[in-house]
Design an enzyme around this catalytic site. Structure first.
Site, PDB file in Angstrom:
ATOM      1  CG  ASP A 158      34.797   8.274  -0.346  1.00 47.66           C
ATOM      2  OD1 ASP A 158      34.556   7.217   0.585  1.00 47.66           O
ATOM      3  OD2 ASP A 158      33.529   8.633  -0.787  1.00 47.66           O
ATOM      4  CG  ASN A 164      26.622  17.968  -4.076  1.00 48.92           C
ATOM      5  OD1 ASN A 164      26.305  16.459  -4.361  1.00 48.92           O
ATOM      6  ND2 ASN A 164      27.326  18.131  -3.541  1.00 48.92           N
ATOM      7  CG  HIS A 170      28.522  14.145  -2.979  1.00 47.22           C
ATOM      8  ND1 HIS A 170      29.215  14.633  -2.324  1.00 47.22           N
ATOM      9  CD2 HIS A 170      28.377  13.476  -2.488  1.00 47.22           C
ATOM     10  CE1 HIS A 170      28.752  14.166  -1.243  1.00 47.22           C
ATOM     11  NE2 HIS A 170      28.286  12.613  -1.934  1.00 47.22           N
ATOM     12  CD  GLU A 228      32.151  17.331  -2.682  1.00 45.25           C
ATOM     13  OE1 GLU A 228      30.743  17.446  -3.394  1.00 45.25           O
ATOM     14  OE2 GLU A 228      31.906  16.898  -1.735  1.00 45.25           O
TER      15      GLU A 228
HETATM   16  C1  F6R Z   1      30.935   7.727   0.606  1.00 40.96           C
HETATM   17  C2  F6R Z   1      30.727   8.269  -0.484  1.00 40.96           C
HETATM   18  C3  F6R Z   1      29.518   9.511  -0.099  1.00 40.96           C
HETATM   19  C4  F6R Z   1      28.301   9.126  -0.041  1.00 40.96           C
HETATM   20  C5  F6R Z   1      27.344   9.789  -0.393  1.00 40.96           C
HETATM   21  C6  F6R Z   1      25.846   9.549   0.082  1.00 40.96           C
HETATM   22  O1  F6R Z   1      31.976   6.651   0.622  1.00 40.96           O
HETATM   23  O2  F6R Z   1      31.484   8.241  -1.400  1.00 40.96           O
HETATM   24  O3  F6R Z   1      29.477   9.911  -2.307  1.00 40.96           O
HETATM   25  O4  F6R Z   1      28.094   7.636  -1.122  1.00 40.96           O
HETATM   26  O5  F6R Z   1      27.765  10.925   0.359  1.00 40.96           O
HETATM   27  O6  F6R Z   1      26.351   9.521   1.953  1.00 40.96           O
HETATM   28  P1  F6R Z   1      24.681   8.351   2.251  1.00 40.96           P
HETATM   29  O7  F6R Z   1      24.717   7.125   1.895  1.00 40.96           O
HETATM   30  O8  F6R Z   1      25.377   8.332   4.173  1.00 40.96           O
HETATM   31  O9  F6R Z   1      23.941   9.235   1.934  1.00 40.96           O
END
Ligand code: F6R
Length: 239
Positions: free
Chosen positions: A70, A131, A133, A138
């Site tokens: 992403d 959450n 995701h 989401e």
């Molecule tokens: C990042 C992504 C997100 C993160 C998630 C956890 O490329 O796609 O889904 O993996 O938000 O973020 P962290 O690792 O910062 O807790």
């Protein structure tokens, strides 16, 4: 370290994210040794220790392809909070790939940008949102979607605001692989660290498969390894 294969996913509990990074590296190395050539990559704090271990290793990705999950819409690749910049800093500068695809956040033509995605991935690394995701999928995301443009939820904007001067600077949209894109990967490695992820981890592994918790779709994949520290695993009924 304890391992459990009694559940639908292979769950590995480690002491901390340092040990998790070493374990993540071993999974990359095993895939590499088996001929994996396309690696799906994530950003965020979670995969950093795995990337550190890859950088310290002698694995050579110069003939390989990487595809990132992403990118924020509107951020240039050299913006310090762009996912492109993150990847350069944490991995690509030290371990270049032959081709690295990160969505171009400056391409306002979503269809054009998306057309470059959804090719087969050998090993996909994922983090997990509080959450539930994965990528920027989401709660409520249609699991049939491939790579698409996403409007970020308020909870994700607030969670990511720590990287910006304030929440108003967090972009409101992102390009993200969809759940269908992620599910096409041959193998998936999800890492999660910290007690704040414990509820999402429990729901992902032990709860029903539901759009309310996007990571729960991974129960249907068949080749998922989950690396957790003790905090993230603290609510699981591990046997
Ligand atoms: C990042 C992504 C997100 C993160 C998630 C956890 O490329 O796609 O889904 O993996 O938000 O973020 P962290 O690792 O910062 O807790």
């Amino acid at each position: 370290m304890t391992e459990s294969t009694a559940m639908k996913m292979n769950v590995i509990v480690v002491k901390d994210r340092q040990e998790g990074g070493q374990r993540g590296y071993q999974i990359f190395k095993a895939a590499y040794d088996q001929g994996a050539t396309v690696y799906g990559l994530a950003t965020g704090s979670t995969p950093i220790t795995t990337y550190d271990a890859l950088v310290a290793s002698d694995l050579d990705f110069s003939q390989m392809t990487s595809v990132n999950l992403d990118e924020y819409v509107g951020l240039a690749p050299d913006h310090a909070q762009s996912y492109h910049y993150f990847m350069q800093h944490h991995l690509f500068d030290q371990k270049p790939f032959a081709h690295s695809y990160v969505p171009n956040g400056l391409n306002a033509d979503a269809a054009d940008e998306m057309a470059r995605y959804d090719n087969p991935i050998d090993l996909q690394i994922l983090g997990l949102g509080q959450n539930g995701h994965i990528g920027f999928n989401e709660p409520g995301t249609d699991p049939k979607l491939g790579t698409h443009k996403v409007e970020l939820t308020e909870s994700t904007i607030q969670a990511n605001a720590r990287f910006f001067d304030n929440a108003d600077e967090v972009p409101r949209y992102a390009y993200s692989m969809g759940i269908a894109s992620i599910m096409k990967s041959h193998q998936i490695l999800l890492e999660a660290y910290g007690e704040e992820k414990a509820d999402a981890v429990k729901a992902m592994i032990e709860g029903p498969v539901t759009p309310d918790l996007p990571a729960s779709y991974l129960q249907n994949h068949g080749n998922v390894t989950v690396i957790l520290d003790e905090g993230a695993a603290s609510k699981l009924n591990l046997k």
